[in-house]
Write a protein that holds these residues in place. Structure first.
Motif, mmCIF file in Angstrom:
data_model
loop_
_atom_site.group_PDB
_atom_site.id
_atom_site.type_symbol
_atom_site.label_atom_id
_atom_site.label_comp_id
_atom_site.label_asym_id
_atom_site.label_seq_id
_atom_site.Cartn_x
_atom_site.Cartn_y
_atom_site.Cartn_z
ATOM 1 N N ARG A 13 34.595 37.585 38.280
ATOM 2 C CA ARG A 13 34.656 37.474 36.822
ATOM 3 C C ARG A 13 34.043 38.698 36.159
ATOM 4 O O ARG A 13 34.600 39.249 35.211
ATOM 5 C CB ARG A 13 33.957 36.202 36.358
ATOM 6 C CG ARG A 13 34.011 36.030 34.857
ATOM 7 C CD ARG A 13 33.463 34.705 34.411
ATOM 8 N NE ARG A 13 33.603 34.576 32.969
ATOM 9 C CZ ARG A 13 33.616 33.433 32.329
ATOM 10 N NH1 ARG A 13 33.495 32.303 32.995
ATOM 11 N NH2 ARG A 13 33.748 33.409 31.015
ATOM 12 N N THR A 14 32.898 39.133 36.665
ATOM 13 C CA THR A 14 32.240 40.315 36.114
ATOM 14 C C THR A 14 33.147 41.535 36.210
ATOM 15 O O THR A 14 33.279 42.312 35.253
ATOM 16 C CB THR A 14 30.910 40.575 36.850
ATOM 17 O OG1 THR A 14 30.061 39.442 36.670
ATOM 18 C CG2 THR A 14 30.226 41.822 36.325
ATOM 19 N N PHE A 15 33.780 41.710 37.373
ATOM 20 C CA PHE A 15 34.684 42.837 37.565
ATOM 21 C C PHE A 15 35.851 42.786 36.579
ATOM 22 O O PHE A 15 36.150 43.761 35.892
ATOM 23 C CB PHE A 15 35.204 42.858 39.006
ATOM 24 C CG PHE A 15 36.262 43.891 39.244
ATOM 25 C CD1 PHE A 15 35.934 45.229 39.367
ATOM 26 C CD2 PHE A 15 37.605 43.532 39.325
ATOM 27 C CE1 PHE A 15 36.904 46.196 39.571
ATOM 28 C CE2 PHE A 15 38.590 44.489 39.532
ATOM 29 C CZ PHE A 15 38.246 45.817 39.648
ATOM 30 N N ILE A 16 36.521 41.644 36.503
ATOM 31 C CA ILE A 16 37.686 41.487 35.623
ATOM 32 C C ILE A 16 37.312 41.774 34.174
ATOM 33 O O ILE A 16 37.997 42.505 33.468
ATOM 34 C CB ILE A 16 38.273 40.059 35.771
ATOM 35 C CG1 ILE A 16 39.017 39.934 37.098
ATOM 36 C CG2 ILE A 16 39.182 39.712 34.602
ATOM 37 C CD1 ILE A 16 39.443 38.508 37.423
ATOM 38 N N GLU A 17 36.232 41.175 33.724
ATOM 39 C CA GLU A 17 35.859 41.310 32.318
ATOM 40 C C GLU A 17 35.387 42.707 31.945
ATOM 41 O O GLU A 17 35.391 43.074 30.768
ATOM 42 C CB GLU A 17 34.777 40.277 31.965
ATOM 43 C CG GLU A 17 35.306 38.860 31.979
ATOM 44 C CD GLU A 17 34.257 37.820 31.653
ATOM 45 O OE1 GLU A 17 34.641 36.785 31.077
ATOM 46 O OE2 GLU A 17 33.068 38.035 31.964
ATOM 47 N N SER A 18 35.011 43.513 32.928
ATOM 48 C CA SER A 18 34.523 44.863 32.621
ATOM 49 C C SER A 18 35.618 45.930 32.647
ATOM 50 O O SER A 18 35.363 47.075 32.279
ATOM 51 C CB SER A 18 33.395 45.246 33.579
ATOM 52 O OG SER A 18 33.886 45.372 34.897
ATOM 53 N N GLN A 19 36.839 45.569 33.053
ATOM 54 C CA GLN A 19 37.901 46.575 33.151
ATOM 55 C C GLN A 19 38.558 46.799 31.782
ATOM 56 O O GLN A 19 38.900 45.845 31.086
ATOM 57 C CB GLN A 19 38.965 46.143 34.170
ATOM 58 C CG GLN A 19 38.419 45.929 35.564
ATOM 59 C CD GLN A 19 37.572 47.092 36.042
ATOM 60 O OE1 GLN A 19 37.992 48.239 36.012
ATOM 61 N NE2 GLN A 19 36.358 46.782 36.475
ATOM 62 N N PRO A 20 38.787 48.045 31.391
ATOM 63 C CA PRO A 20 39.388 48.330 30.091
ATOM 64 C C PRO A 20 40.908 48.165 30.060
ATOM 65 O O PRO A 20 41.514 48.174 28.989
ATOM 66 C CB PRO A 20 39.004 49.789 29.826
ATOM 67 C CG PRO A 20 38.840 50.373 31.186
ATOM 68 C CD PRO A 20 38.319 49.267 32.065
ATOM 69 N N VAL A 21 41.531 48.014 31.226
ATOM 70 C CA VAL A 21 42.984 47.868 31.273
ATOM 71 C C VAL A 21 43.345 46.939 32.430
ATOM 72 O O VAL A 21 42.644 46.875 33.443
ATOM 73 C CB VAL A 21 43.691 49.244 31.434
ATOM 74 C CG1 VAL A 21 43.363 49.883 32.768
ATOM 75 C CG2 VAL A 21 45.191 49.138 31.249
ATOM 76 N N PHE A 22 44.417 46.157 32.235
ATOM 77 C CA PHE A 22 44.967 45.356 33.317
ATOM 78 C C PHE A 22 46.481 45.369 33.192
ATOM 79 O O PHE A 22 47.040 45.883 32.220
ATOM 80 C CB PHE A 22 44.395 43.920 33.320
ATOM 81 C CG PHE A 22 44.775 43.076 32.134
ATOM 82 C CD1 PHE A 22 45.801 42.157 32.207
ATOM 83 C CD2 PHE A 22 44.061 43.177 30.942
ATOM 84 C CE1 PHE A 22 46.136 41.357 31.123
ATOM 85 C CE2 PHE A 22 44.388 42.383 29.845
ATOM 86 C CZ PHE A 22 45.428 41.471 29.945
ATOM 87 N N PHE A 23 47.143 44.834 34.195
ATOM 88 C CA PHE A 23 48.604 44.868 34.247
ATOM 89 C C PHE A 23 49.145 43.455 34.426
ATOM 90 O O PHE A 23 48.534 42.641 35.121
ATOM 91 C CB PHE A 23 49.068 45.747 35.410
ATOM 92 C CG PHE A 23 48.544 47.155 35.320
ATOM 93 C CD1 PHE A 23 49.274 48.146 34.676
ATOM 94 C CD2 PHE A 23 47.312 47.492 35.854
ATOM 95 C CE1 PHE A 23 48.783 49.439 34.571
ATOM 96 C CE2 PHE A 23 46.812 48.781 35.760
ATOM 97 C CZ PHE A 23 47.548 49.755 35.114
ATOM 98 N N THR A 24 50.290 43.177 33.786
ATOM 99 C CA THR A 24 50.957 41.889 33.946
ATOM 100 C C THR A 24 52.323 42.127 34.570
ATOM 101 O O THR A 24 52.998 43.111 34.256
ATOM 102 C CB THR A 24 51.146 41.170 32.596
ATOM 103 O OG1 THR A 24 52.086 41.896 31.792
ATOM 104 C CG2 THR A 24 49.830 41.052 31.848
ATOM 105 N N ALA A 25 52.720 41.221 35.454
ATOM 106 C CA ALA A 25 54.043 41.302 36.082
ATOM 107 C C ALA A 25 54.709 39.937 35.985
ATOM 108 O O ALA A 25 54.095 38.910 36.283
ATOM 109 C CB ALA A 25 53.916 41.728 37.540
ATOM 110 N N THR A 26 55.977 39.955 35.548
ATOM 111 C CA THR A 26 56.778 38.734 35.452
ATOM 112 C C THR A 26 58.206 39.077 35.837
ATOM 113 O O THR A 26 58.587 40.253 35.880
ATOM 114 C CB THR A 26 56.772 38.151 34.020
ATOM 115 O OG1 THR A 26 57.279 39.146 33.108
ATOM 116 C CG2 THR A 26 55.377 37.713 33.586
ATOM 117 N N ALA A 27 58.998 38.037 36.083
ATOM 118 C CA ALA A 27 60.404 38.250 36.421
ATOM 119 C C ALA A 27 61.198 37.003 36.059
ATOM 120 O O ALA A 27 60.676 35.885 36.114
ATOM 121 C CB ALA A 27 60.566 38.556 37.910
ATOM 122 N N PRO A 28 62.465 37.186 35.714
ATOM 123 C CA PRO A 28 63.326 36.026 35.479
ATOM 124 C C PRO A 28 63.730 35.403 36.814
ATOM 125 O O PRO A 28 63.505 35.983 37.876
ATOM 126 C CB PRO A 28 64.533 36.631 34.758
ATOM 127 C CG PRO A 28 64.602 38.030 35.272
ATOM 128 C CD PRO A 28 63.184 38.448 35.505
#
Length: 195
Positions: A13-28
């Motif tokens: 949780r600490t790692f995730i919340e401290s990152q300034p950018v993240f990526f999302t991936a989805t597909a139909p």
């Protein structure tokens, strides 16, 4: 090298919340459908709600592929990379849904983002993700990169819009109400906000 976790807590949780950018991936669901991968930023627009649920604010943009894919099948993967400090990559695989502005849950979800004023960014929805699989891997090949500052361009662009003009902007775009593959995207006109 990779490890699976039962929940998002502690170091993860600490790692995730401290990152300034993240990526999302989805597909139909379609075999020939367009896979979508998007970077997300803006400090304060992501929140861990509990050990199995995360959310982020979905702002105005030039398409709505994530929303369309989530409306069709709910599958989503979020990824964070350590560009500074010890190497690490964290992925949350799960089921997501867009919670639109007229949803009774919308106001309660917004309370999880006290560090950002969503008004000048053309907030379209809150993306709610229920984690089904949480994994981390080494990230040894991810380069070091520095985080200098937030860009202010998004806020400058969309701060001048109200609900009517934002709906008109979205209506003119080809892939807001309908995805690249013809799936239903963002409901237009924008539903009124419950807040």
């Amino acid at each position: 090298m990779g490890k699976t976790y039962e929940r998002i807590d502690g170091r993860l949780r600490t790692f995730i919340e401290s990152q300034p950018v993240f990526f999302t991936a989805t597909a139909p669901l379609s075999d020939d459908g367009t896979i979508n991968l998007s970077p997300k930023g803006l400090k304060g627009s992501f929140a861990v709600l509990d050990e199995h649920t995360v959310a982020y604010l979905d702002f105005a943009g030039s398409n709505a592929e994530t929303i369309a894919h989530l409306r069709e099948n709910g599958r989503i993967t979020l990824m964070w990379c350590a560009f500074q400090g010890p190497p690490n990559i964290v992925r949350v695989h799960g089921r997501g849904e867009p919670v639109f502005r007229d949803d009774p849950r919308f106001a309660g979800l917004l309370a999880h983002f006290p560090g950002i004023d969503p008004t000048p960014h053309g907030l379209r929805a809150v993306i709610l993700v229920h984690a089904e699989l949480v994994r981390d891997t080494c990230g040894y090949a991810v380069p070091f990169m520095s985080y200098d500052a937030e860009r202010d361009l998004h806020e400058k662009r969309f701060a001048r819009e109200d609900d009517a003009s934002l709906s008109a902007y979205f209506t003119k775009k080809d892939h807001i109400a309908t995805s690249l593959d013809g799936l239903p995207g963002l409901p237009l006109p924008l539903p009124p906000s419950t807040v």
